[in-house]
Enzyme design. Structure first.
Site, PDB file in Angstrom:
ATOM      1  CB  ILE A   1      -0.933   0.047   1.121  1.00 23.32           C
ATOM      2  CG1 ILE A   1      -2.100   1.158   1.243  1.00 23.32           C
ATOM      3  CG2 ILE A   1      -0.254   0.010   2.437  1.00 23.32           C
ATOM      4  CD1 ILE A   1      -2.683   1.120  -0.275  1.00 23.32           C
TER       5      ILE A   1
ATOM      6  CG  ASP B   1      -8.227  -5.048   4.752  1.00 26.25           C
ATOM      7  OD1 ASP B   1      -8.429  -4.439   3.468  1.00 26.25           O
ATOM      8  OD2 ASP B   1      -7.909  -5.989   5.124  1.00 26.25           O
TER       9      ASP B   1
ATOM     10  N   GLY C   1      -5.649  -6.830  -0.176  1.00 28.77           N
ATOM     11  CA  GLY C   1      -6.182  -5.669   0.825  1.00 28.77           C
ATOM     12  C   GLY C   1      -5.290  -4.462   1.029  1.00 28.77           C
ATOM     13  CD  GLU C   2      -1.013  -4.110   2.347  1.00 29.56           C
ATOM     14  OE1 GLU C   2      -0.376  -3.488   1.628  1.00 29.56           O
ATOM     15  OE2 GLU C   2      -0.297  -5.202   2.754  1.00 29.56           O
ATOM     16  N   GLY C   3      -6.147  -1.804   0.995  1.00 30.36           N
ATOM     17  CA  GLY C   3      -6.311  -0.609   0.066  1.00 30.36           C
ATOM     18  C   GLY C   3      -5.561  -0.663  -1.250  1.00 30.36           C
TER      19      GLY C   3
END
Lengths: 407, 407
Positions: A154, A230, A372-374
């Site tokens: 991210i 997240d 995830g993580e954005g």
């Protein structure tokens, strides 16, 4: 606004409904357990709710009440300009849809979303004890440190998209003492949802409110668009449970391998979620009940980020499966909030397509990602930026002396 | 390398086949009409062909002969590094596939593709007389001027992606006198393909060679990745005809509305293409015959751009439907060239999905676009750039002190 009956369900938990005119004055109110569904004019008024009668309005209530409709005049102006640019009308597809959506959100014919922030919410999950993840729980705080040191995916993708990354500990089990971390711990990880609720209703409200607070603070500091991220080992499990609770769809379609479970562990994960739903029986008409019983702290906080962005008329880019579960919670708290969302990518998690369908959103990117993580949101920033530049920088037919359609 | 029998067809038009060792020496040669198909080792040698026996090799032949296989050692190194980065293996999906492909093309574990160029090929089409386009033919030179003035969508999106735009007049009907335009006119528009071949075989070869020359010149000037673009009123018609000739699929699945035909005009367009195929009977085993009979000058030049990029081991990003038709021509001339392609987006033109299937490529973006010019390629540059940055900038598990998978 989503006009399906399901979209109106969140009104069920409202104990006091207010209808306001355009000047903000209360036109009418209805008490405990009553409903107002003004049919096709519903979408023209802000979502209104009060969670507890007689008390001072909570931040969550205030936020939901302040989410209005899109600015249709700005949208029409944006569409007129798009159609004057040197291209067949509509030929830039989703880029044009993005411009019109952003115009409706911001009220600007030529919307600008230069200042970008990805808010990454981190929390732990008691259900990890049931063996639902391929990675150990210690990876949650390790990855938080990796975010703060700029070494995670991210960080790389946000630097590339010229976005800032804000990391918030909303419920990691241990204490993380690191500069730059926003600590808003609601509790030290959720409880194991196979044995009872993941958290209390109060904690669920607080998790959502942390998201609202962060979103509103970043917007106050200049953010023009937010991305949702997240981190939480095990968090595809509560996300699948939330989706199952709201949709009633068969679990086999909603549960995936997360970070990389094999066939046997995948089957066990399905059984764990089945048990959690049986033990807790979350009420699909009560989003806070779903979050409290089978949710996660970072998922609730993502719902809050979404609501916070919409309350300030700022677009919010939804990442993948976990962020999608958060967005779904937000939409069940306030259906109108979907108008402020942009879906970034289609995740490899099998339940994600259903989440997008329920939100009536289509993804821009098909990259088979599942991190995830954005990360998907950060990539989508490029496409959204591109759309806004089209609206500002392209020549019109008149300016360029290009002939228009002849039939 | 595509191992399907169709993929080997381009050898049919070769009159002399050369097999070369790694040192470039000729190992064996086979004369007029003969074939060598060394089964599963085929992919380890460059495509080899000669179009006319006994003559000095043409640029097209030389280019095809110089296209080699991907560097599998560099790909393995790239994969090893990707798996050491702080994410579940494979969780960045297509971003990881891009890195591995670029490693194979460039021979670098951490490939760099900073210098980006979109080559937009412009040409006119005699078949426009049959009413196949919603816009008048004068729009082709008008849009060329718009490109040179920086006002078109491809200019905006290329600036945003930090890519240069090179515009080439390969066959616009009138004369365009404007600074910055590369004039390589093969002829003043194609002939009406409903009455006979769109161009001669020599012109078809020349169109492809112009693409090769431009690609190789841009690479010599520093380009590390190319994007393919097109401009030519009416050019979805020859693109559909090329696809129909190669695939044999029913026309109703391959013909779309282009810049915006209504139902009646769409049906007429189908009939025009049907007639062109009947009148010309292009040989699907002879790509140059297909191009000459039912193609377009800019489509041939796009095929050349693709071949030229591959011959210099530079990746090439394929835009939408018209660029896809050019890429398909290139693949029929040299099957191995697909290894050097990246597909950007899935176009709204109904035939595009089949083109991507025939090329064994998957698009990164689903944006319902149908503009051409290279706009999808320019947007995809962001994703490709992001992938290369992941490989260089992300922390490894060891560097970040993050625990690895525990099952």
């Amino acid at each position: 606004m989503n006009e399906e009956p399901e979209a109106r369900r969140p009104a069920c938990f409202c104990l006091l409904l207010l209808m306001r005119g355009d000047d903000g004055k209360v036109l009418s109110s209805v008490g405990l357990g009553a409903f107002i569904f003004p049919g096709n004019v519903w979408g023209r008024f802000p979502c209104t709710c009060r969670l507890k009668e007689g008390m001072i309005m909570t931040l969550l209530e205030e936020t939901i009440n302040s989410i209005g409709a899109l600015d249709s005049a700005a949208q029409a102006e944006a569409r007129t300009r798009l159609d004057s640019l040197t291209k067949p009308p509509g030929s830039l597809g989703v880029l044009e849809e993005i411009v019109v959506k952003l115009a409706g959100i911001t009220g600007e014919k030529c919307p600008v979303v230069r200042e970008k922030v990805v808010i990454v919410m981190a929390g732990d999950h008691g259900v990890v004890n049931q063996g639902v993840s391929a990675y150990p729980q210690e990876v949650t705080p390790q990855m938080v440190l990796n975010f703060l040191n700029g070494g995670a995916a991210i960080n790389v993708l946000s630097r590339h998209a010229e976005a800032r990354v804000v990391v918030c500990d909303i419920g990691v089990i241990g204490e993380i003492d690191a500069p730059g971390l926003v600590v808003k711990k609601v509790r030290h990880g959720t409880a194991d949802m196979t044995e009872g609720p993941a958290m209390t209703r109060q904690e669920a409200v607080r998790a959502v409110e942390v998201g609202i607070e962060l979103a509103q603070a970043e917007i106050a500091s200049g953010a023009q668009i937010l991305g949702t991220g997240d981190m939480g080992i095990g968090n595809t499990t509560p996300s699948s449970a939330i989706l199952a609770a709201f949709s009633g769809a068969p679990l086999k379609n909603l549960v995936g391998r997360g970070t990389g479970l094999d066939d046997g562990r995948l089957e066990e994960k399905r059984k764990v979620i089945e048990k959690a739903l049986e033990v807790n029986r979350p009420d699909p008409d009560d989003a806070l009940d779903v979050l409290a019983k089978v949710g996660g702290l970072e998922i609730g906080a993502i719902a809050g980020t979404v609501l916070g962005a919409a309350s300030r008329r700022v677009p919010v880019v939804i990442d993948g499966f976990i962020a999608g579960a958060g967005a779904l919670l937000a939409a069940r708290l306030c259906p109108q909030v979907t108008e402020f969302m942009l879906a970034s990518h289609l995740s490899e998690e099998p339940g994600h397509a259903l989440i997008l369908e329920l939100l009536d959103l289509e993804p821009m990117l098909t990259l088979k990602m599942r991190l995830g993580e954005g990360t998907g949101a950060a990539l989508a920033f490029h496409i959204i930026d591109a759309a806004t530049r089209i609206q500002v920088e392209m020549a019109t037919f008149q300016e360029a002396g290009v002939s228009e359609k002849d039939i």
